[in-house]
Design a protein around this motif. Sequence first.
Motif, PDB file in Angstrom:
ATOM      1  N   PRO A   1      43.321  23.154  26.616  1.00 26.17           N
ATOM      2  CA  PRO A   1      44.606  23.616  26.066  1.00 26.17           C
ATOM      3  C   PRO A   1      45.587  22.504  25.695  1.00 26.17           C
ATOM      4  O   PRO A   1      46.167  22.525  24.615  1.00 26.17           O
ATOM      5  CB  PRO A   1      45.165  24.507  27.180  1.00 26.17           C
ATOM      6  CG  PRO A   1      43.961  24.985  27.923  1.00 26.17           C
ATOM      7  CD  PRO A   1      42.962  23.863  27.859  1.00 26.17           C
TER       8      PRO A   1
ATOM      9  N   LEU B   1      49.515  28.720  25.956  1.00 24.84           N
ATOM     10  CA  LEU B   1      48.061  28.752  25.723  1.00 24.84           C
ATOM     11  C   LEU B   1      47.689  29.183  24.312  1.00 24.84           C
ATOM     12  O   LEU B   1      46.629  28.830  23.809  1.00 24.84           O
ATOM     13  CB  LEU B   1      47.380  29.683  26.743  1.00 24.84           C
ATOM     14  CG  LEU B   1      47.218  29.097  28.145  1.00 24.84           C
ATOM     15  CD1 LEU B   1      46.739  30.177  29.127  1.00 24.84           C
ATOM     16  CD2 LEU B   1      46.242  27.930  28.137  1.00 24.84           C
ATOM     17  N   ARG B   2      48.558  29.967  23.654  1.00 25.52           N
ATOM     18  CA  ARG B   2      48.268  30.407  22.278  1.00 25.52           C
ATOM     19  C   ARG B   2      49.127  29.659  21.253  1.00 25.52           C
ATOM     20  O   ARG B   2      49.162  30.036  20.071  1.00 25.52           O
ATOM     21  CB  ARG B   2      48.480  31.923  22.156  1.00 25.52           C
ATOM     22  CG  ARG B   2      47.565  32.744  23.069  1.00 25.52           C
ATOM     23  CD  ARG B   2      47.809  34.248  22.924  1.00 25.52           C
ATOM     24  NE  ARG B   2      47.565  34.691  21.565  1.00 25.52           N
ATOM     25  CZ  ARG B   2      48.418  35.413  20.831  1.00 25.52           C
ATOM     26  NH1 ARG B   2      49.588  35.785  21.345  1.00 25.52           N
ATOM     27  NH2 ARG B   2      48.117  35.762  19.598  1.00 25.52           N
TER      28      ARG B   2
ATOM     29  N   SER C   1      47.814  24.404  20.762  1.00 24.58           N
ATOM     30  CA  SER C   1      46.922  24.578  21.913  1.00 24.58           C
ATOM     31  C   SER C   1      45.470  24.365  21.523  1.00 24.58           C
ATOM     32  O   SER C   1      45.018  24.829  20.476  1.00 24.58           O
ATOM     33  CB  SER C   1      47.071  25.996  22.489  1.00 24.58           C
ATOM     34  OG  SER C   1      46.040  26.253  23.436  1.00 24.58           O
TER      35      SER C   1
ATOM     36  N   HIS D   1      39.129  32.164  24.974  1.00 25.09           N
ATOM     37  CA  HIS D   1      40.231  32.211  25.944  1.00 25.09           C
ATOM     38  C   HIS D   1      41.475  32.841  25.308  1.00 25.09           C
ATOM     39  O   HIS D   1      42.101  33.734  25.878  1.00 25.09           O
ATOM     40  CB  HIS D   1      40.509  30.774  26.414  1.00 25.09           C
ATOM     41  CG  HIS D   1      41.439  30.654  27.582  1.00 25.09           C
ATOM     42  ND1 HIS D   1      41.749  29.444  28.143  1.00 25.09           N
ATOM     43  CD2 HIS D   1      42.146  31.563  28.288  1.00 25.09           C
ATOM     44  CE1 HIS D   1      42.593  29.628  29.146  1.00 25.09           C
ATOM     45  NE2 HIS D   1      42.848  30.902  29.254  1.00 25.09           N
ATOM     46  N   GLN D   2      41.805  32.382  24.105  1.00 26.82           N
ATOM     47  CA  GLN D   2      43.022  32.880  23.442  1.00 26.82           C
ATOM     48  C   GLN D   2      42.911  34.373  23.141  1.00 26.82           C
ATOM     49  O   GLN D   2      43.882  35.123  23.315  1.00 26.82           O
ATOM     50  CB  GLN D   2      43.281  32.092  22.156  1.00 26.82           C
ATOM     51  CG  GLN D   2      43.576  30.617  22.442  1.00 26.82           C
ATOM     52  CD  GLN D   2      44.384  29.954  21.335  1.00 26.82           C
ATOM     53  OE1 GLN D   2      45.152  30.593  20.649  1.00 26.82           O
ATOM     54  NE2 GLN D   2      44.223  28.646  21.205  1.00 26.82           N
TER      55      GLN D   2
ATOM     56  N   TYR E   1      51.068  36.026  31.296  1.00 27.96           N
ATOM     57  CA  TYR E   1      50.217  35.830  30.104  1.00 27.96           C
ATOM     58  C   TYR E   1      50.558  36.739  28.936  1.00 27.96           C
ATOM     59  O   TYR E   1      50.292  36.392  27.782  1.00 27.96           O
ATOM     60  CB  TYR E   1      48.733  35.955  30.470  1.00 27.96           C
ATOM     61  CG  TYR E   1      48.281  37.321  30.893  1.00 27.96           C
ATOM     62  CD1 TYR E   1      48.482  37.766  32.192  1.00 27.96           C
ATOM     63  CD2 TYR E   1      47.646  38.183  30.005  1.00 27.96           C
ATOM     64  CE1 TYR E   1      48.075  39.026  32.590  1.00 27.96           C
ATOM     65  CE2 TYR E   1      47.229  39.441  30.395  1.00 27.96           C
ATOM     66  CZ  TYR E   1      47.445  39.857  31.689  1.00 27.96           C
ATOM     67  OH  TYR E   1      47.035  41.105  32.081  1.00 27.96           O
TER      68      TYR E   1
ATOM     69  N   ALA F   1      51.565  33.223  19.647  1.00 30.22           N
ATOM     70  CA  ALA F   1      50.985  32.276  18.689  1.00 30.22           C
ATOM     71  C   ALA F   1      52.103  31.718  17.811  1.00 30.22           C
ATOM     72  O   ALA F   1      52.412  32.272  16.751  1.00 30.22           O
ATOM     73  CB  ALA F   1      49.919  32.974  17.853  1.00 30.22           C
TER      74      ALA F   1
END
Length: 339
Positions: free
Chosen positions: A20, A236-237, A241, A247-248, A320, A325
């Motif tokens: 990430p 994370l998005r 990243s 994962h995304q 999460y 994004a």
Amino acid sequence: MLAQFEMSIPLVAAPMSGGPTTPAMVSAATAAGGLGMLAAGYKTVEAVEAELKIVRAEGIPFGINLFAPNPVPVDPDSYRAYAAIIQQEADRFGLVLPADPIEDTDWFDEKIALLLDDPVPMVSFTFGIPPSSVIAALQRADTVVVQTVTTPDEAAQADQAGVDMLALQAVVAGGHSGTLSPRRPLQPVPLVDLVRQVTAAVPLPVLAAGGLATPDAVSDIIRAGAAAAVVGTVLLRATESGASATHQAALTDPARTETVLTHAFTGRPARGLRNTFIDNHEAQAPFGYPAIHHLTSPLRKAAAAAGKPDYVHLWAGTGYRHATAEPTADILRRLASGL
Ligand SMILES: Cc1cc2nc3c(=O)[nH]c(=O)nc-3n(C[C@H](O)[C@H](O)[C@H](O)COP(=O)(O)O)c2cc1C
């Protein structure tokens, strides 16, 4: 101590190893007025050197995080029993997993030598507290030394060892816990309470981490006495990243309704989205780091590449659903908007 980093917003982009965190995320976080941190964990010295070169070229402050050795030796018989079970999962990917435990130090001494040779503004440690000689050597090189801790007792130990700052991590944080005692159950103490307890007991600035995903949560933690908020999962998005597509995608999958603590992937407690691997293997998995990490790593890599999230460590903290994004800078600035 944080003043030298000239942050206009008290937001730190957490170091996230395994993909990430990218040099672009680090630069974007610092450019937004926060502070970016490279993740050196799992990387070779050459790979770390290459990332340092990219970020240094920007001429901006940044930090770098290392795994400090604090081995959790695995019982060899328990390892072999677990390896036999996980090998059956690996068979469907055509993989052969290590039959015997692999122990290593993640090139700790070599990485320290690199950071002493060409010093950086900040180094943080997780998993273990390094020897005081290492801390002192970094400080002589004008590097601010940060230690990840998860309890007031660990904070006192880090203070004793001579670090400059604490990264205080709550149990709701995504990824590995920095606990110094991985076999001991983690306590579900709210981050605000932890910050109050630690700032009252230890005279070091506290960077607070774990579950911070909204402007209100960030404001609350700064009001509780944290010098800055550390955020991982919400990035994370982000555009910058390097988290895998698998994962995304899992982070937005409506079927993934909870995060859990697991040691089934690496032999050390970590928080991730609940999946079939955890459901099937948590009860069988021994503690043992890094041996269990090395056991399951080829399977997780193959599964991530094949788009099979049920065999991947989908690290995520409880926030999460707030991972969006967007550019890192926009995410960090919004989180600081309530201050
Ligand atoms: C995918 C992922 C990887 C991580 N890798 C590291 C790491 O290499 N070193 C570290 O100190 N912490 C690591 N962490 C923990 C973060 O530093 C931080 O404590 C955590 O992300 C904060 O909680 P949050 O995820 O709820 O924001 C990781 C977290 C995630 C989600």
